[in-house]
Design an enzyme around this catalytic site. Sequence first.
Site, mmCIF file in Angstrom:
data_model
loop_
_atom_site.group_PDB
_atom_site.id
_atom_site.type_symbol
_atom_site.label_atom_id
_atom_site.label_comp_id
_atom_site.label_asym_id
_atom_site.label_seq_id
_atom_site.Cartn_x
_atom_site.Cartn_y
_atom_site.Cartn_z
ATOM 1 N N TYR A 1 -13.297 -24.204 3.894
ATOM 2 C CA TYR A 1 -12.209 -23.880 4.348
ATOM 3 C C TYR A 1 -12.015 -23.377 5.381
ATOM 4 O O TYR A 1 -12.981 -22.463 5.666
ATOM 5 C CB TYR A 1 -11.437 -22.901 3.035
ATOM 6 N N HIS B 1 2.055 -20.863 14.037
ATOM 7 C CA HIS B 1 1.993 -19.733 13.547
ATOM 8 C C HIS B 1 2.582 -18.299 14.244
ATOM 9 O O HIS B 1 2.882 -17.435 13.800
ATOM 10 C CB HIS B 1 0.764 -19.061 13.140
ATOM 11 N N ASN C 1 -6.168 -14.626 11.305
ATOM 12 C CA ASN C 1 -6.256 -13.806 9.982
ATOM 13 C C ASN C 1 -6.880 -12.376 10.229
ATOM 14 O O ASN C 1 -7.883 -12.213 10.774
ATOM 15 C CB ASN C 1 -7.350 -14.442 8.982
ATOM 16 N N TYR D 1 13.093 29.203 2.034
ATOM 17 C CA TYR D 1 12.038 28.274 1.847
ATOM 18 C C TYR D 1 11.562 27.547 3.360
ATOM 19 O O TYR D 1 10.580 27.328 3.668
ATOM 20 C CB TYR D 1 12.206 27.201 0.953
ATOM 21 N N ARG E 1 9.565 30.240 4.841
ATOM 22 C CA ARG E 1 8.540 30.784 4.137
ATOM 23 C C ARG E 1 7.540 29.795 3.834
ATOM 24 O O ARG E 1 6.266 30.251 3.529
ATOM 25 C CB ARG E 1 9.072 31.523 2.993
ATOM 26 N N PHE F 1 -7.947 -9.977 4.258
ATOM 27 C CA PHE F 1 -6.679 -9.866 5.220
ATOM 28 C C PHE F 1 -5.555 -9.231 4.432
ATOM 29 O O PHE F 1 -4.541 -8.819 5.090
ATOM 30 C CB PHE F 1 -6.405 -11.308 5.710
ATOM 31 N N GLU G 1 0.410 -18.314 -1.130
ATOM 32 C CA GLU G 1 -0.050 -16.808 -0.955
ATOM 33 C C GLU G 1 1.174 -15.815 -1.526
ATOM 34 O O GLU G 1 2.378 -15.785 -0.860
ATOM 35 C CB GLU G 1 0.206 -16.719 0.757
#
Length: 512
Positions: free
Chosen positions: A59, A89, A201, A288, A291, A341, A427
Amino acid sequence: MTPTSGSALAIDGSPLKLSEIETIANGFSKVTLMPAARERVKASRTVIESILASGETVYGVNTGFGKLADVRIPAEHLADLQTNLVRSHAAGVGEPLSEAESRAMLLLRANVLAKGCSGVRPEILDLLLAMLNAGVHPVIPARGSVGASGDLAPLSHLALVLIGEGEAIYRGQRISGAQALSLAGLSPVQLAAKEGLALLNGTQAMTAVGALTTRYAQCLAAIADLAGAMSLEALKGTPAAFDSRIHAARPHPGQIASAANLERLLENSSIRESHRSAAVDSRVQDAYCLRCMPQVHGAVRGVLDHVAHILEVESGSATDNPLIFANSGATLPKVVSGGNFHGAPLSYAFDYASIALTDLASISERRIDRLINPDINEGLPAFLTANAGLSSGYMIAHVTAAALLNECKVLAHPSSTDSVPTSGGKEDHVSMGMTGALKLRQIVDNLEKILAIEILCAAQGLDFRLPLRPGPAVAEAHTRIRALVPHLNEDRSPAPDIEAISKAIRNGQLTE
Protein backbone atom coordinates in the site's frame (compact mmCIF):
# COMPACT_ATOMS: atom_id res chain seq x y z
CA MET A 1 17.41 18.82 23.51
CA THR A 2 17.73 19.33 19.78
CA PRO A 3 21.38 19.92 18.85
CA THR A 4 22.31 23.18 17.20
CA SER A 5 25.19 24.14 14.95
CA GLY A 6 26.10 27.80 15.38
CA SER A 7 22.93 29.78 14.76
CA ALA A 8 21.32 26.89 12.88
CA LEU A 9 18.91 24.33 14.24
CA ALA A 10 19.99 20.77 13.40
CA ILE A 11 17.09 18.33 13.14
CA ASP A 12 17.10 14.56 13.37
CA GLY A 13 13.47 13.63 13.98
CA SER A 14 13.63 14.21 17.73
CA PRO A 15 10.89 16.30 19.37
CA LEU A 16 11.21 20.04 18.99
CA LYS A 17 10.46 22.55 21.71
CA LEU A 18 7.70 25.05 21.04
CA SER A 19 10.30 27.78 21.45
CA GLU A 20 12.39 26.22 18.66
CA ILE A 21 9.37 25.97 16.36
CA GLU A 22 8.51 29.59 17.13
CA THR A 23 12.07 30.77 16.46
CA ILE A 24 12.21 29.13 13.05
CA ALA A 25 8.65 30.15 12.16
CA ASN A 26 9.06 33.81 13.05
CA GLY A 27 12.63 34.30 11.87
CA PHE A 28 14.91 33.03 9.20
CA SER A 29 17.32 30.93 11.23
CA LYS A 30 18.91 28.17 9.23
CA VAL A 31 17.89 24.55 9.64
CA THR A 32 20.17 21.63 8.81
CA LEU A 33 19.81 17.84 8.75
CA MET A 34 22.01 15.81 11.08
CA PRO A 35 24.21 13.19 9.36
CA ALA A 36 22.79 10.28 11.36
CA ALA A 37 19.29 11.24 10.26
CA ARG A 38 20.39 11.32 6.62
CA GLU A 39 21.65 7.75 6.94
CA ARG A 40 18.34 6.59 8.44
CA VAL A 41 16.48 8.24 5.57
CA LYS A 42 18.70 6.45 3.06
CA ALA A 43 18.10 3.12 4.81
CA SER A 44 14.33 3.54 4.70
CA ARG A 45 14.51 4.42 1.01
CA THR A 46 16.49 1.25 0.35
CA VAL A 47 13.51 -0.73 1.69
CA ILE A 48 11.21 0.94 -0.83
CA GLU A 49 13.62 0.29 -3.68
CA SER A 50 13.80 -3.37 -2.67
CA ILE A 51 10.01 -3.65 -2.76
CA LEU A 52 9.90 -2.14 -6.22
CA ALA A 53 12.59 -4.51 -7.43
CA SER A 54 10.78 -7.56 -6.01
CA GLY A 55 7.39 -6.69 -7.49
CA GLU A 56 5.71 -7.05 -4.09
CA THR A 57 2.39 -5.21 -3.69
CA VAL A 58 2.55 -2.69 -0.82
CA TYR A 59 0.00 0.00 0.00
CA GLY A 60 1.15 3.49 -0.89
CA VAL A 61 4.12 2.24 -2.86
CA ASN A 62 2.45 0.65 -5.88
CA THR A 63 -1.27 0.82 -5.08
CA GLY A 64 -4.00 3.42 -5.12
CA PHE A 65 -5.01 5.27 -1.97
CA GLY A 66 -7.87 5.16 0.51
CA LYS A 67 -10.83 3.33 -1.03
CA LEU A 68 -8.61 2.61 -4.06
CA ALA A 69 -5.96 0.76 -2.03
CA ASP A 70 -6.80 -2.50 -3.78
CA VAL A 71 -5.87 -1.13 -7.22
CA ARG A 72 -2.38 -2.24 -8.29
CA ILE A 73 -0.46 0.44 -10.23
CA PRO A 74 2.00 -0.65 -12.97
CA ALA A 75 5.65 0.31 -12.42
CA GLU A 76 5.70 2.71 -15.37
CA HIS A 77 2.98 4.83 -13.74
CA LEU A 78 4.34 5.05 -10.20
CA ALA A 79 5.80 8.54 -10.63
CA ASP A 80 2.52 9.75 -12.15
CA LEU A 81 0.68 8.14 -9.22
CA GLN A 82 2.56 10.29 -6.69
CA THR A 83 2.19 13.49 -8.70
CA ASN A 84 -1.52 12.86 -9.26
CA LEU A 85 -1.92 12.25 -5.54
CA VAL A 86 -0.46 15.66 -4.68
CA ARG A 87 -2.48 17.47 -7.33
CA SER A 88 -5.79 15.81 -6.53
CA HIS A 89 -5.48 16.32 -2.78
CA ALA A 90 -4.67 20.04 -3.03
CA ALA A 91 -8.32 20.93 -2.48
CA GLY A 92 -7.89 23.51 0.30
CA VAL A 93 -10.03 26.63 0.46
CA GLY A 94 -10.19 29.87 2.41
CA GLU A 95 -7.59 32.33 3.58
CA PRO A 96 -4.01 31.03 3.51
CA LEU A 97 -2.05 30.22 6.61
CA SER A 98 0.41 32.88 7.68
CA GLU A 99 4.01 32.74 6.48
CA ALA A 100 5.03 31.80 10.03
CA GLU A 101 2.61 28.87 9.98
CA SER A 102 3.84 27.83 6.54
CA ARG A 103 7.43 27.91 7.81
CA ALA A 104 6.45 25.85 10.84
CA MET A 105 4.86 23.28 8.52
CA LEU A 106 8.04 23.04 6.44
CA LEU A 107 10.13 22.55 9.58
CA LEU A 108 7.79 19.98 11.10
CA ARG A 109 7.39 17.98 7.90
CA ALA A 110 11.14 17.84 7.41
CA ASN A 111 11.69 16.82 11.02
CA VAL A 112 9.27 13.89 10.97
CA LEU A 113 10.65 12.67 7.65
CA ALA A 114 14.10 12.82 9.27
CA LYS A 115 13.07 9.99 11.58
CA GLY A 116 13.67 7.63 8.68
CA CYS A 117 10.28 5.93 8.81
CA SER A 118 8.81 7.34 5.59
CA GLY A 119 10.80 5.89 2.71
CA VAL A 120 11.62 9.16 0.95
CA ARG A 121 14.89 10.04 -0.71
CA PRO A 122 17.17 12.52 1.10
CA GLU A 123 16.57 14.94 -1.79
CA ILE A 124 13.04 15.52 -0.50
CA LEU A 125 14.30 16.67 2.89
CA ASP A 126 17.03 18.73 1.27
CA LEU A 127 14.48 20.67 -0.76
CA LEU A 128 12.15 21.18 2.22
CA LEU A 129 15.03 22.65 4.22
CA ALA A 130 16.34 24.66 1.27
CA MET A 131 12.90 26.24 0.84
CA LEU A 132 12.78 27.02 4.55
CA ASN A 133 16.26 28.52 4.55
CA ALA A 134 15.65 30.53 1.37
CA GLY A 135 12.27 31.88 2.50
CA VAL A 136 10.10 30.07 -0.07
CA HIS A 137 6.79 29.76 1.77
CA PRO A 138 4.03 27.69 0.16
CA VAL A 139 0.59 29.31 0.01
CA ILE A 140 -1.52 26.89 2.05
CA PRO A 141 -5.30 27.43 2.32
CA ALA A 142 -6.36 27.06 5.95
CA ARG A 143 -9.44 24.92 5.43
CA GLY A 144 -9.98 21.48 3.97
CA SER A 145 -8.46 19.10 6.51
CA VAL A 146 -10.50 16.70 8.64
CA GLY A 147 -7.41 15.62 10.58
CA ALA A 148 -7.17 12.02 9.25
CA SER A 149 -5.44 10.78 7.13
CA GLY A 150 -3.64 13.71 8.61
CA ASP A 151 -3.80 17.16 7.05
CA LEU A 152 -4.07 15.94 3.48
CA ALA A 153 -5.18 19.12 1.73
CA PRO A 154 -2.84 21.58 3.52
CA LEU A 155 0.17 19.30 3.09
CA SER A 156 -0.72 18.80 -0.58
CA HIS A 157 -0.50 22.54 -1.15
CA LEU A 158 2.91 22.47 0.51
CA ALA A 159 3.99 19.53 -1.66
CA LEU A 160 2.83 21.25 -4.85
CA VAL A 161 5.62 23.79 -4.51
CA LEU A 162 8.21 21.03 -4.22
CA ILE A 163 7.19 19.77 -7.67
CA GLY A 164 7.19 23.28 -9.13
CA GLU A 165 3.45 23.86 -8.99
CA GLY A 166 1.06 25.71 -6.69
CA GLU A 167 1.88 29.13 -5.25
CA ALA A 168 4.40 30.50 -2.77
CA ILE A 169 5.30 33.72 -1.02
CA TYR A 170 8.86 34.75 -1.79
CA ARG A 171 10.25 38.01 -0.46
CA GLY A 172 6.78 39.34 0.13
CA GLN A 173 5.40 38.47 -3.32
CA ARG A 174 2.79 35.81 -4.03
CA ILE A 175 3.96 34.03 -7.17
CA SER A 176 3.86 30.58 -8.74
CA GLY A 177 5.71 27.81 -6.97
CA ALA A 178 7.92 27.28 -10.00
CA GLN A 179 8.88 30.96 -10.12
CA ALA A 180 9.57 31.08 -6.37
CA LEU A 181 11.90 28.09 -6.58
CA SER A 182 13.68 29.55 -9.58
CA LEU A 183 14.22 32.95 -7.95
CA ALA A 184 15.61 31.21 -4.86
CA GLY A 185 18.01 29.18 -7.02
CA LEU A 186 16.21 25.91 -6.33
CA SER A 187 14.89 23.18 -8.62
CA PRO A 188 11.67 21.17 -8.22
CA VAL A 189 11.78 17.43 -7.65
CA GLN A 190 10.19 14.59 -9.57
CA LEU A 191 8.42 12.49 -6.97
CA ALA A 192 9.27 8.81 -6.83
CA ALA A 193 7.31 5.90 -5.37
CA LYS A 194 5.86 6.54 -1.88
CA GLU A 195 7.12 10.15 -1.71
CA GLY A 196 3.87 11.96 -2.47
CA LEU A 197 2.08 9.94 0.18
CA ALA A 198 4.90 10.54 2.66
CA LEU A 199 4.55 14.30 2.16
CA LEU A 200 0.74 14.29 2.50
CA ASN A 201 0.04 11.87 5.34
CA GLY A 202 0.71 13.74 8.56
CA THR A 203 -0.50 16.19 11.18
CA GLN A 204 1.90 19.03 10.47
CA ALA A 205 -0.70 21.68 9.56
CA MET A 206 -2.62 21.31 12.81
CA THR A 207 0.64 20.95 14.73
CA ALA A 208 2.08 24.12 13.18
CA VAL A 209 -1.00 26.23 13.89
CA GLY A 210 -1.43 24.69 17.33
CA ALA A 211 2.21 25.07 18.33
CA LEU A 212 2.46 28.76 17.44
CA THR A 213 -0.93 29.47 18.99
CA THR A 214 -0.15 27.62 22.22
CA ARG A 215 3.20 29.35 22.53
CA TYR A 216 1.49 32.73 22.29
CA ALA A 217 -1.29 31.65 24.64
CA GLN A 218 1.36 30.93 27.27
CA CYS A 219 2.49 34.55 26.95
CA LEU A 220 -1.11 35.73 27.31
CA ALA A 221 -1.48 33.74 30.54
CA ALA A 222 1.31 35.89 31.99
CA ILE A 223 -0.30 39.04 30.56
CA ALA A 224 -3.53 38.04 32.32
CA ASP A 225 -1.66 38.20 35.64
CA LEU A 226 -0.47 41.71 34.79
CA ALA A 227 -3.92 42.86 33.67
CA GLY A 228 -5.47 41.37 36.81
CA ALA A 229 -2.89 43.00 39.08
CA MET A 230 -3.56 46.37 37.47
CA SER A 231 -7.31 45.89 37.88
CA LEU A 232 -6.94 44.87 41.51
CA GLU A 233 -4.92 48.00 42.25
CA ALA A 234 -7.39 50.23 40.42
CA LEU A 235 -10.25 48.66 42.40
CA LYS A 236 -8.38 48.93 45.72
CA GLY A 237 -8.40 45.17 46.12
CA THR A 238 -6.25 43.12 48.48
CA PRO A 239 -3.39 40.79 47.56
CA ALA A 240 -4.05 38.70 50.69
CA ALA A 241 -5.51 35.89 48.59
CA PHE A 242 -2.13 35.43 46.89
CA ASP A 243 -0.37 34.46 50.15
CA SER A 244 1.96 31.58 49.30
CA ARG A 245 0.64 29.53 52.22
CA ILE A 246 -2.77 29.32 50.58
CA HIS A 247 -1.34 27.92 47.39
CA ALA A 248 1.09 25.57 49.08
CA ALA A 249 -2.00 24.00 50.62
CA ARG A 250 -3.28 23.25 47.11
CA PRO A 251 -0.04 22.79 45.23
CA HIS A 252 -0.96 22.90 41.56
CA PRO A 253 2.19 24.24 39.87
CA GLY A 254 0.35 26.74 37.67
CA GLN A 255 -1.60 28.12 40.62
CA ILE A 256 1.58 28.54 42.67
CA ALA A 257 3.32 30.28 39.74
CA SER A 258 0.43 32.65 39.10
CA ALA A 259 0.07 33.56 42.79
CA ALA A 260 3.79 34.26 43.06
CA ASN A 261 3.66 36.42 39.95
CA LEU A 262 0.70 38.39 41.29
CA GLU A 263 2.43 38.90 44.64
CA ARG A 264 5.51 40.20 42.84
CA LEU A 265 3.47 42.57 40.70
CA LEU A 266 1.64 43.97 43.73
CA GLU A 267 4.58 44.48 46.09
CA ASN A 268 5.13 47.86 47.78
CA SER A 269 1.88 49.45 46.66
CA SER A 270 0.86 52.76 48.22
CA ILE A 271 -2.68 52.14 46.96
CA ARG A 272 -2.78 48.98 49.06
CA GLU A 273 -1.42 50.75 52.13
CA SER A 274 -4.10 53.45 51.83
CA HIS A 275 -6.91 51.01 52.59
CA ARG A 276 -5.27 48.26 54.59
CA SER A 277 -7.05 48.92 57.92
CA ALA A 278 -10.64 47.90 58.67
CA ALA A 279 -11.40 51.49 59.59
CA VAL A 280 -10.76 52.52 56.00
CA ASP A 281 -12.03 49.43 54.16
CA SER A 282 -14.85 47.31 55.55
CA ARG A 283 -14.60 44.63 52.82
CA VAL A 284 -13.58 41.17 54.01
CA GLN A 285 -12.91 39.60 50.60
CA ASP A 286 -12.72 40.66 46.98
CA ALA A 287 -14.95 39.31 44.23
CA TYR A 288 -13.92 36.01 42.67
CA CYS A 289 -12.58 37.60 39.49
CA LEU A 290 -9.91 39.24 41.67
CA ARG A 291 -9.52 36.81 44.56
CA CYS A 292 -9.43 33.63 42.45
CA MET A 293 -6.97 34.78 39.81
CA PRO A 294 -4.29 32.25 40.87
CA GLN A 295 -6.78 29.40 40.74
CA VAL A 296 -8.11 30.34 37.28
CA HIS A 297 -4.98 31.79 35.66
CA GLY A 298 -2.91 28.98 37.18
CA ALA A 299 -5.24 26.27 35.89
CA VAL A 300 -4.95 27.77 32.41
CA ARG A 301 -1.17 27.62 32.71
CA GLY A 302 -1.47 23.94 33.61
CA VAL A 303 -3.67 23.23 30.61
CA LEU A 304 -1.26 24.99 28.27
CA ASP A 305 1.72 23.12 29.68
CA HIS A 306 -0.10 19.84 29.01
CA VAL A 307 -1.03 20.88 25.48
CA ALA A 308 2.54 22.04 24.83
CA HIS A 309 3.83 18.61 25.86
CA ILE A 310 1.46 16.89 23.41
CA LEU A 311 2.57 19.19 20.60
CA GLU A 312 6.24 18.63 21.34
CA VAL A 313 5.77 14.86 21.26
CA GLU A 314 3.93 15.22 17.95
CA SER A 315 6.73 17.33 16.48
CA GLY A 316 9.01 14.29 16.62
CA SER A 317 6.47 11.64 15.65
CA ALA A 318 6.23 9.67 12.41
CA THR A 319 2.68 10.35 11.24
CA ASP A 320 2.44 9.03 7.70
CA ASN A 321 1.38 5.61 6.43
CA PRO A 322 2.70 3.05 5.82
CA LEU A 323 5.78 3.35 8.04
CA ILE A 324 9.17 1.89 7.17
CA PHE A 325 11.20 0.06 9.83
CA ALA A 326 14.45 -0.57 8.04
CA ASN A 327 16.22 -2.15 11.02
CA SER A 328 13.50 -4.67 11.88
CA GLY A 329 14.57 -8.26 12.39
CA ALA A 330 14.27 -10.79 9.61
CA THR A 331 10.99 -12.17 10.98
CA LEU A 332 9.22 -8.80 11.11
CA PRO A 333 7.79 -6.89 8.15
CA LYS A 334 9.69 -3.73 7.29
CA VAL A 335 6.63 -1.89 5.96
CA VAL A 336 3.60 -1.67 8.24
CA SER A 337 0.32 0.16 7.72
CA GLY A 338 -1.22 1.91 10.70
CA GLY A 339 -2.98 5.09 11.72
CA ASN A 340 -0.44 7.51 13.18
CA PHE A 341 -1.89 10.19 10.91
CA HIS A 342 -5.03 10.36 13.07
CA GLY A 343 -5.06 13.72 14.85
CA ALA A 344 -7.01 12.67 17.95
CA PRO A 345 -4.27 13.52 20.51
CA LEU A 346 -4.00 17.03 19.11
CA SER A 347 -7.70 17.49 18.52
CA TYR A 348 -8.57 16.74 22.14
CA ALA A 349 -5.77 19.02 23.33
CA PHE A 350 -6.96 21.94 21.21
CA ASP A 351 -10.50 21.60 22.55
CA TYR A 352 -9.12 21.47 26.09
CA ALA A 353 -7.06 24.62 25.53
CA SER A 354 -10.01 26.38 23.88
CA ILE A 355 -12.18 25.80 26.93
CA ALA A 356 -9.49 27.00 29.35
CA LEU A 357 -8.62 30.12 27.36
CA THR A 358 -12.27 31.02 26.96
CA ASP A 359 -12.55 30.96 30.74
CA LEU A 360 -9.47 33.17 30.99
CA ALA A 361 -11.24 35.61 28.67
CA SER A 362 -14.34 35.34 30.85
CA ILE A 363 -12.61 36.27 34.10
CA SER A 364 -10.93 39.20 32.36
CA GLU A 365 -14.31 40.44 31.09
CA ARG A 366 -15.68 40.28 34.63
CA ARG A 367 -12.84 42.51 35.83
CA ILE A 368 -13.56 44.97 33.01
CA ASP A 369 -17.16 45.18 34.18
CA ARG A 370 -16.08 45.86 37.75
CA LEU A 371 -13.81 48.67 36.57
CA ILE A 372 -16.49 50.54 34.58
CA ASN A 373 -19.66 49.68 36.52
CA PRO A 374 -20.42 52.52 38.98
CA ASP A 375 -22.39 50.14 41.22
CA ILE A 376 -19.32 48.00 42.02
CA ASN A 377 -16.17 49.89 40.98
CA GLU A 378 -15.13 51.16 44.42
CA GLY A 379 -15.61 54.86 43.80
CA LEU A 380 -14.16 55.13 40.31
CA PRO A 381 -16.17 57.35 37.95
CA ALA A 382 -18.87 55.66 35.90
CA PHE A 383 -17.38 54.04 32.79
CA LEU A 384 -14.02 55.53 33.80
CA THR A 385 -14.76 58.99 32.46
CA ALA A 386 -14.75 62.23 34.44
CA ASN A 387 -17.76 63.50 32.45
CA ALA A 388 -20.14 60.53 32.56
CA GLY A 389 -23.29 61.32 30.64
CA LEU A 390 -21.66 63.80 28.33
CA SER A 391 -19.02 61.12 27.70
CA SER A 392 -19.44 57.34 27.49
CA GLY A 393 -15.84 56.51 28.40
CA TYR A 394 -15.09 52.81 28.15
CA MET A 395 -18.73 51.70 28.03
CA ILE A 396 -18.57 50.30 24.50
CA ALA A 397 -15.04 48.94 24.88
CA HIS A 398 -16.63 46.62 27.42
CA VAL A 399 -19.35 45.76 24.91
CA THR A 400 -16.60 44.79 22.45
CA ALA A 401 -15.07 42.53 25.08
CA ALA A 402 -18.47 40.94 25.67
CA ALA A 403 -18.89 40.31 21.94
CA LEU A 404 -15.46 38.72 21.70
CA LEU A 405 -16.16 36.57 24.73
CA ASN A 406 -19.41 35.36 23.20
CA GLU A 407 -17.52 34.32 20.09
CA CYS A 408 -14.98 32.47 22.25
CA LYS A 409 -17.79 30.60 23.99
CA VAL A 410 -19.23 29.50 20.65
CA LEU A 411 -15.79 28.44 19.39
CA ALA A 412 -15.08 26.52 22.61
CA HIS A 413 -17.63 23.91 21.55
CA PRO A 414 -15.50 20.82 20.83
CA SER A 415 -14.74 19.89 17.25
CA SER A 416 -13.21 16.56 18.29
CA THR A 417 -16.63 15.12 19.09
CA ASP A 418 -17.64 15.31 15.44
CA SER A 419 -16.67 12.97 12.62
CA VAL A 420 -17.76 12.86 8.99
CA PRO A 421 -16.84 9.65 7.08
CA THR A 422 -14.82 10.33 3.92
CA SER A 423 -13.09 8.45 1.10
CA GLY A 424 -16.05 6.22 0.34
CA GLY A 425 -16.30 5.16 3.98
CA LYS A 426 -12.73 3.87 4.16
CA GLU A 427 -11.72 6.82 6.31
CA ASP A 428 -14.79 6.56 8.52
CA HIS A 429 -13.62 8.27 11.72
CA VAL A 430 -11.66 11.50 11.61
CA SER A 431 -10.33 13.92 14.24
CA MET A 432 -11.27 17.38 12.95
CA GLY A 433 -7.99 18.46 14.50
CA MET A 434 -7.34 21.28 12.03
CA THR A 435 -10.75 22.73 12.85
CA GLY A 436 -9.72 22.62 16.50
CA ALA A 437 -6.43 24.38 15.77
CA LEU A 438 -8.10 27.16 13.79
CA LYS A 439 -10.76 27.65 16.48
CA LEU A 440 -8.06 27.84 19.11
CA ARG A 441 -6.17 30.44 17.08
CA GLN A 442 -9.28 32.64 16.89
CA ILE A 443 -9.94 32.29 20.61
CA VAL A 444 -6.39 33.36 21.37
CA ASP A 445 -6.74 36.37 19.07
CA ASN A 446 -9.96 37.35 20.85
CA LEU A 447 -8.35 36.84 24.25
CA GLU A 448 -5.53 39.19 23.30
CA LYS A 449 -8.07 41.93 22.50
CA ILE A 450 -10.05 41.33 25.72
CA LEU A 451 -6.88 41.58 27.82
CA ALA A 452 -5.93 44.75 25.94
CA ILE A 453 -9.30 46.25 26.85
CA GLU A 454 -8.84 45.28 30.50
CA ILE A 455 -5.38 46.85 30.52
CA LEU A 456 -6.76 50.09 29.04
CA CYS A 457 -9.52 50.22 31.65
CA ALA A 458 -7.19 49.34 34.51
CA ALA A 459 -4.69 52.02 33.44
CA GLN A 460 -7.50 54.57 33.37
CA GLY A 461 -8.60 53.45 36.83
CA LEU A 462 -5.05 53.84 38.15
CA ASP A 463 -5.00 57.40 36.81
CA PHE A 464 -8.00 58.18 38.99
CA ARG A 465 -6.20 56.85 42.08
CA LEU A 466 -3.39 59.39 41.85
CA PRO A 467 -1.53 60.59 43.85
CA LEU A 468 -1.65 57.06 45.26
CA ARG A 469 0.53 54.79 43.17
CA PRO A 470 0.62 51.02 42.61
CA GLY A 471 3.64 48.86 43.28
CA PRO A 472 6.75 49.38 41.13
CA ALA A 473 6.01 46.53 38.72
CA VAL A 474 2.47 47.68 37.96
CA ALA A 475 3.68 51.29 37.87
CA GLU A 476 6.24 50.36 35.21
CA ALA A 477 3.56 48.66 33.13
CA HIS A 478 1.36 51.73 33.53
CA THR A 479 4.19 53.97 32.32
CA ARG A 480 4.69 51.81 29.22
CA ILE A 481 0.97 51.87 28.49
CA ARG A 482 0.77 55.64 28.83
CA ALA A 483 3.68 55.96 26.40
CA LEU A 484 1.43 54.28 23.85
CA VAL A 485 -2.05 55.49 24.80
CA PRO A 486 -2.85 58.75 26.65
CA HIS A 487 -5.39 59.10 29.45
CA LEU A 488 -8.96 59.26 28.18
CA ASN A 489 -9.86 62.86 29.03
CA GLU A 490 -12.76 63.02 26.59
CA ASP A 491 -14.36 60.53 24.25
CA ARG A 492 -12.36 59.27 21.28
CA SER A 493 -12.49 56.07 19.30
CA PRO A 494 -11.14 53.28 21.53
CA ALA A 495 -10.35 51.07 18.53
CA PRO A 496 -6.84 52.48 17.84
CA ASP A 497 -6.04 52.32 21.56
CA ILE A 498 -7.12 48.68 21.76
CA GLU A 499 -4.96 47.87 18.74
CA ALA A 500 -1.97 49.75 20.21
CA ILE A 501 -2.10 47.71 23.41
CA SER A 502 -2.72 44.50 21.47
CA LYS A 503 0.36 45.21 19.39
CA ALA A 504 2.40 45.91 22.53
CA ILE A 505 1.29 42.55 23.93
CA ARG A 506 2.25 40.76 20.68
CA ASN A 507 5.63 42.50 20.57
CA GLY A 508 6.44 41.57 24.15
CA GLN A 509 6.52 45.14 25.41
CA LEU A 510 4.38 44.23 28.43
CA THR A 511 5.72 40.76 29.09
CA GLU A 512 8.61 41.66 31.38
